[in-house]
Design a protein around this motif. Structure first.
Motif, PDB file in Angstrom:
ATOM      1  N   PHE A 103       6.682  18.486  -9.135  1.00  0.00           N
ATOM      2  CA  PHE A 103       5.894  19.428 -10.361  1.00  0.00           C
ATOM      3  C   PHE A 103       4.780  19.646  -9.485  1.00  0.00           C
ATOM      4  O   PHE A 103       4.533  21.343  -9.762  1.00  0.00           O
ATOM      5  CB  PHE A 103       6.417  18.938 -11.014  1.00  0.00           C
ATOM      6  N   LEU A 104       3.771  19.089  -8.797  1.00  0.00           N
ATOM      7  CA  LEU A 104       2.580  20.181  -8.378  1.00  0.00           C
ATOM      8  C   LEU A 104       2.506  20.427  -6.831  1.00  0.00           C
ATOM      9  O   LEU A 104       2.166  21.416  -6.729  1.00  0.00           O
ATOM     10  CB  LEU A 104       1.502  18.722  -8.673  1.00  0.00           C
ATOM     11  N   MET A 105       4.067  20.176  -5.846  1.00  0.00           N
ATOM     12  CA  MET A 105       3.783  21.002  -4.634  1.00  0.00           C
ATOM     13  C   MET A 105       4.512  21.476  -4.207  1.00  0.00           C
ATOM     14  O   MET A 105       4.715  22.813  -4.007  1.00  0.00           O
ATOM     15  CB  MET A 105       3.292  19.546  -3.647  1.00  0.00           C
ATOM     16  N   LEU A 107       7.922  22.424  -6.076  1.00  0.00           N
ATOM     17  CA  LEU A 107       7.807  23.157  -7.121  1.00  0.00           C
ATOM     18  C   LEU A 107       7.662  24.875  -6.655  1.00  0.00           C
ATOM     19  O   LEU A 107       8.116  25.837  -6.636  1.00  0.00           O
ATOM     20  CB  LEU A 107       8.460  22.537  -8.952  1.00  0.00           C
ATOM     21  N   PRO A 108       6.398  24.294  -6.701  1.00  0.00           N
ATOM     22  CA  PRO A 108       5.268  25.408  -6.865  1.00  0.00           C
ATOM     23  C   PRO A 108       5.688  26.704  -4.980  1.00  0.00           C
ATOM     24  O   PRO A 108       5.496  27.834  -5.448  1.00  0.00           O
ATOM     25  CB  PRO A 108       4.285  25.011  -6.813  1.00  0.00           C
ATOM     26  N   MET A 109       5.714  25.451  -4.050  1.00  0.00           N
ATOM     27  CA  MET A 109       5.791  25.806  -3.119  1.00  0.00           C
ATOM     28  C   MET A 109       7.296  26.862  -2.491  1.00  0.00           C
ATOM     29  O   MET A 109       7.519  28.324  -2.133  1.00  0.00           O
ATOM     30  CB  MET A 109       6.009  24.972  -1.706  1.00  0.00           C
ATOM     31  N   ASN A 110       8.623  26.703  -3.392  1.00  0.00           N
ATOM     32  CA  ASN A 110       9.552  26.494  -2.940  1.00  0.00           C
ATOM     33  C   ASN A 110       9.532  28.209  -4.059  1.00  0.00           C
ATOM     34  O   ASN A 110      10.394  28.833  -3.302  1.00  0.00           O
ATOM     35  CB  ASN A 110      10.152  25.962  -3.772  1.00  0.00           C
ATOM     36  N   LYS A 111       9.014  28.607  -4.926  1.00  0.00           N
ATOM     37  CA  LYS A 111       8.717  29.659  -6.350  1.00  0.00           C
ATOM     38  C   LYS A 111       7.682  30.978  -4.870  1.00  0.00           C
ATOM     39  O   LYS A 111       8.204  31.282  -5.263  1.00  0.00           O
ATOM     40  CB  LYS A 111       7.868  29.540  -7.329  1.00  0.00           C
ATOM     41  N   TRP A 112       6.354  30.293  -4.173  1.00  0.00           N
ATOM     42  CA  TRP A 112       6.138  30.908  -3.717  1.00  0.00           C
ATOM     43  C   TRP A 112       6.700  31.908  -1.985  1.00  0.00           C
ATOM     44  O   TRP A 112       6.772  33.089  -1.796  1.00  0.00           O
ATOM     45  CB  TRP A 112       4.677  30.421  -2.897  1.00  0.00           C
ATOM     46  N   ARG A 115       9.295  34.578  -3.556  1.00  0.00           N
ATOM     47  CA  ARG A 115       8.689  35.209  -3.563  1.00  0.00           C
ATOM     48  C   ARG A 115       8.348  35.967  -2.757  1.00  0.00           C
ATOM     49  O   ARG A 115       8.069  37.682  -3.002  1.00  0.00           O
ATOM     50  CB  ARG A 115       7.095  35.562  -4.617  1.00  0.00           C
TER      51      ARG A 115
END
Length: 168
Positions: A103-105, A107-112, A115
């Motif tokens: 959840f902290l690494m 998931l945000p990396m996949n969203k980035w 984009r």
């Protein structure tokens, strides 16, 4: 000396690969999270489980055979027993670590990354013809030449593309 230079160059190339650097970062971040997760398990999870009994999960055991306990400490002195509390503690630690990393690494990396992919310009060029399509066009052009027609009209449009390309 050139052999050593080649070895060092190969080693440098190995280290600079994206996967090796990502793995090194994952190990460092995982080690940093280990202390946090262990503290959460010992400070939050164990007391919640301890509401049922002992706060130290290592004290939860099950005896498989006739076990004798020490009257003063309550520990088993003989027999075969399973330390299921230690296993439960390790599983909880693993699950919390996995959740934090995801959840902290991840998931945000996949969203980035999604984009960044969305920002890339769309390639509107048609896909390159496959090898079979090219061979079919060449065959049709050769048949058309043999029949005396350079524009490929003997067999239709498939050979006309190659025939037109060869005329230019």
């Amino acid at each position: 000396m050139s052999g050593k230079t080649g070895v060092f160059a190969g080693f440098k190339e190995f280290l600079m690969r994206g996967n090796v650097i990502e793995l090194a970062v994952a190990v460092v971040v995982g080690a940093a999270f280990t202390n946090i997760v262990n503290t959460v398990v010992k400070g939050v999870i164990n007391p919640i489980v301890g509401a049922l009994g002992s706060q130290n999960l290592d004290h939860y055991k099950a005896c498989l055979t006739t076990c004798h306990t020490d009257a003063k400490t309550g520990d088993y002195t003989d027999g075969i027993y399973i330390l299921w509390g230690s296993v439960l503690s390790a599983v909880l630690t693993f699950l919390i670590t996995a959740a934090v990393v995801y959840f902290l690494m991840i998931l945000p990396m996949n969203k980035w990354k999604a984009r960044q992919e969305a920002k890339k310009p769309v390639d509107n060029t048609p896909p390159a013809p496959t090898e079979v399509e090219l061979l079919t066009e060449i065959r049709d052009a050769l048949v058309a030449r043999r029949n005396g027609s350079l524009d490929g009209s003997a067999h239709g449009g498939a050979g006309s593309v190659v025939a037109q390309k060869t005329q230019q």
